[in-house]
Design a protein around this motif. Structure first.
Motif, PDB file in Angstrom:
ATOM      1  N   UNK A  97      62.286  45.956   8.061  1.00 24.66           N
ATOM      2  CA  UNK A  97      63.444  46.804   8.711  1.00 24.66           C
ATOM      3  C   UNK A  97      64.261  46.041   9.519  1.00 24.66           C
ATOM      4  N   UNK A  98      63.529  45.126  10.270  1.00 28.40           N
ATOM      5  CA  UNK A  98      64.388  44.286  11.391  1.00 28.40           C
ATOM      6  C   UNK A  98      65.133  43.333  10.797  1.00 28.40           C
ATOM      7  N   UNK A  99      64.518  42.772   9.573  1.00 24.18           N
ATOM      8  CA  UNK A  99      65.450  41.799   8.647  1.00 24.18           C
ATOM      9  C   UNK A  99      66.570  42.549   8.214  1.00 24.18           C
ATOM     10  N   UNK A 100      66.324  43.566   7.437  1.00 25.95           N
ATOM     11  CA  UNK A 100      67.600  44.036   6.795  1.00 25.95           C
ATOM     12  C   UNK A 100      68.647  44.760   7.632  1.00 25.95           C
ATOM     13  N   UNK A 101      68.193  45.240   8.680  1.00 28.38           N
ATOM     14  CA  UNK A 101      69.124  45.753   9.888  1.00 28.38           C
ATOM     15  C   UNK A 101      69.947  44.661  10.346  1.00 28.38           C
ATOM     16  N   UNK A 102      69.280  43.508  10.597  1.00 37.66           N
ATOM     17  CA  UNK A 102      70.248  42.179  11.075  1.00 37.66           C
ATOM     18  C   UNK A 102      71.091  42.068   9.693  1.00 37.66           C
ATOM     19  N   UNK A 103      70.623  41.745   8.645  1.00 38.95           N
ATOM     20  CA  UNK A 103      71.589  41.512   7.347  1.00 38.95           C
ATOM     21  C   UNK A 103      72.574  42.442   7.305  1.00 38.95           C
ATOM     22  N   UNK A 104      72.379  43.775   7.514  1.00 40.06           N
ATOM     23  CA  UNK A 104      73.544  44.605   7.575  1.00 40.06           C
ATOM     24  C   UNK A 104      74.370  44.288   8.798  1.00 40.06           C
ATOM     25  N   UNK A 105      74.001  44.055   9.987  1.00 38.38           N
ATOM     26  CA  UNK A 105      74.894  43.742  10.777  1.00 38.38           C
ATOM     27  C   UNK A 105      75.923  42.706  10.767  1.00 38.38           C
ATOM     28  N   UNK A 106      75.094  41.462   9.885  1.00 37.15           N
ATOM     29  CA  UNK A 106      75.822  40.354   9.720  1.00 37.15           C
ATOM     30  C   UNK A 106      76.867  40.433   8.689  1.00 37.15           C
ATOM     31  N   UNK A 107      76.617  41.495   7.581  1.00 34.97           N
ATOM     32  CA  UNK A 107      77.633  41.542   6.561  1.00 34.97           C
ATOM     33  C   UNK A 107      78.813  42.490   7.396  1.00 34.97           C
ATOM     34  N   UNK A 108      78.677  43.068   8.213  1.00 34.52           N
ATOM     35  CA  UNK A 108      79.411  43.872   8.915  1.00 34.52           C
ATOM     36  C   UNK A 108      80.362  43.232   9.880  1.00 34.52           C
ATOM     37  N   UNK A 179      63.481  41.669  -7.625  1.00 35.25           N
ATOM     38  CA  UNK A 179      63.772  42.797  -8.114  1.00 35.25           C
ATOM     39  C   UNK A 179      64.610  43.057  -8.926  1.00 35.25           C
ATOM     40  N   UNK A 180      64.633  43.886 -10.008  1.00 32.55           N
ATOM     41  CA  UNK A 180      65.490  44.615 -10.800  1.00 32.55           C
ATOM     42  C   UNK A 180      66.375  45.780 -10.209  1.00 32.55           C
ATOM     43  N   UNK A 181      67.155  45.502  -9.327  1.00 30.42           N
ATOM     44  CA  UNK A 181      67.914  46.491  -8.462  1.00 30.42           C
ATOM     45  C   UNK A 181      69.333  46.325  -8.401  1.00 30.42           C
ATOM     46  N   UNK A 182      70.130  47.188  -8.057  1.00 28.12           N
ATOM     47  CA  UNK A 182      71.337  47.234  -7.850  1.00 28.12           C
ATOM     48  C   UNK A 182      71.584  47.920  -6.188  1.00 28.12           C
ATOM     49  N   UNK A 183      70.638  48.135  -5.794  1.00 28.07           N
ATOM     50  CA  UNK A 183      70.611  48.588  -4.097  1.00 28.07           C
ATOM     51  C   UNK A 183      71.194  47.550  -3.292  1.00 28.07           C
ATOM     52  N   UNK A 184      72.002  48.106  -2.497  1.00 31.84           N
ATOM     53  CA  UNK A 184      72.442  47.519  -1.460  1.00 31.84           C
ATOM     54  C   UNK A 184      71.498  47.377  -0.167  1.00 31.84           C
ATOM     55  N   UNK A 185      71.786  46.359   0.633  1.00 35.44           N
ATOM     56  CA  UNK A 185      71.024  46.301   1.706  1.00 35.44           C
ATOM     57  C   UNK A 185      70.939  47.580   2.705  1.00 35.44           C
ATOM     58  N   UNK A 186      71.845  48.260   2.641  1.00 34.12           N
ATOM     59  CA  UNK A 186      71.936  49.461   3.358  1.00 34.12           C
ATOM     60  C   UNK A 186      71.144  50.661   2.814  1.00 34.12           C
ATOM     61  N   UNK A 187      71.076  50.663   1.352  1.00 33.72           N
ATOM     62  CA  UNK A 187      70.140  51.411   0.581  1.00 33.72           C
ATOM     63  C   UNK A 187      68.802  51.152   0.957  1.00 33.72           C
ATOM     64  N   UNK A 188      68.423  49.747   0.759  1.00 34.62           N
ATOM     65  CA  UNK A 188      66.977  49.229   1.172  1.00 34.62           C
ATOM     66  C   UNK A 188      66.593  49.844   2.201  1.00 34.62           C
ATOM     67  N   UNK A 189      67.282  49.574   3.202  1.00 35.03           N
ATOM     68  CA  UNK A 189      66.900  50.009   4.676  1.00 35.03           C
ATOM     69  C   UNK A 189      66.782  51.456   4.735  1.00 35.03           C
ATOM     70  N   UNK A 190      67.690  52.061   4.204  1.00 35.60           N
ATOM     71  CA  UNK A 190      67.454  53.742   4.209  1.00 35.60           C
ATOM     72  C   UNK A 190      66.282  53.820   3.518  1.00 35.60           C
ATOM     73  N   UNK A 191      65.833  53.616   2.513  1.00 37.17           N
ATOM     74  CA  UNK A 191      64.661  53.943   1.951  1.00 37.17           C
ATOM     75  C   UNK A 191      63.355  53.440   2.635  1.00 37.17           C
ATOM     76  N   UNK A 192      63.450  52.523   3.649  1.00 39.30           N
ATOM     77  CA  UNK A 192      62.482  52.348   4.518  1.00 39.30           C
ATOM     78  C   UNK A 192      62.483  53.149   5.848  1.00 39.30           C
ATOM     79  N   UNK A 193      63.605  53.963   5.803  1.00 38.76           N
ATOM     80  CA  UNK A 193      63.782  54.718   6.990  1.00 38.76           C
ATOM     81  C   UNK A 193      64.363  54.436   8.403  1.00 38.76           C
TER      82      UNK A 193
END
Length: 194
Positions: A97-108, A179-193
């Motif tokens: 969660x920490x990693x993906x949230x920072x990735x999301x911030x960096x992308x934006x 993974x075989x996924x099309x999910x974005x970083x935001x989607x993955x983060x959302x799945x983790x809560x």
């Protein structure tokens, strides 16, 4: 096994462009936004001149963040330095969660000019402690039983594989998650809560 010092790297997409100067601007902004009340952010270090090195590193008390270029594979690396309480799956989920949230911030981040994107289907999971988690098959089996349920939650049922990066006991324990996924970083983060 009490997992600690979890490291997670999310690789940049092939079409990404890494401009270390712009990452320094982002890291400086994060330190400024934290303000003088926060003593967690300490400084940044620029290793961008090192071939296949740690790139630019943001140093905090509890963790380090970096735009890592080990093996010429750029990505965002989260390096937890201090112990975390809880059961292993909770600690793994916290680190992801920490990693993906920072990735999301960096992308934006405006400073990065939409030049960097992260591939949530390509992740490196490491334990930065050879005493705690020696690079052995037994360690891999123990960690996989804690890691798999968290990844199933994160990928929302999409298929994934977990493979050790090396059998060399002199190296840190690490697995590559594909993974075989099309999910974005935001989607993955959302799945983790997150």
């Amino acid at each position: 096994m009490d997992l600690q010092q979890i490291n997670i790297k999310v690789y940049a997409t092939e079409d990404s462009t890494v401009n270390y100067t712009n990452f320094i601007k982002v890291f400086n902004r994060w330190m400024e936004e934290a303000g003088s009340d926060s003593d967690d952010y300490l400084n940044y270090a620029d290793y961008s001149h090192v071939d296949a090195g740690p790139g630019v590193l943001l140093i905090l008390k509890q963790a380090n963040y970096s735009i890592d270029n080990a093996y010429h594979e750029p990505g965002f690396l989260y390096n937890r330095k201090h112990d975390v309480d809880g059961e292993n799956p909770e600690k793994i989920q916290h680190a992801l969660t920490e990693t993906l949230s920072k990735c999301e911030l960096l992308e934006a981040s405006e400073e990065l000019e939409n030049a960097i994107h992260f591939n949530g289907s390509d992740i490196l999971f490491m334990i930065n402690n050879r005493n705690l988690a020696p690079n052995t098959a037994d360690t891999a089996a123990a960690i996989q039983s804690d890691l798999e349920p968290v990844l199933q939650k994160m990928y929302g049922g999409d298929d994934f594989t977990i493979e050790r990066t090396s059998d060399d006991t002199r190296e840190r324990f690490a697995v590559r998650i594909s993974a075989k996924t099309e999910k974005s970083i935001s989607d993955l983060l959302s799945n983790l809560g997150g």
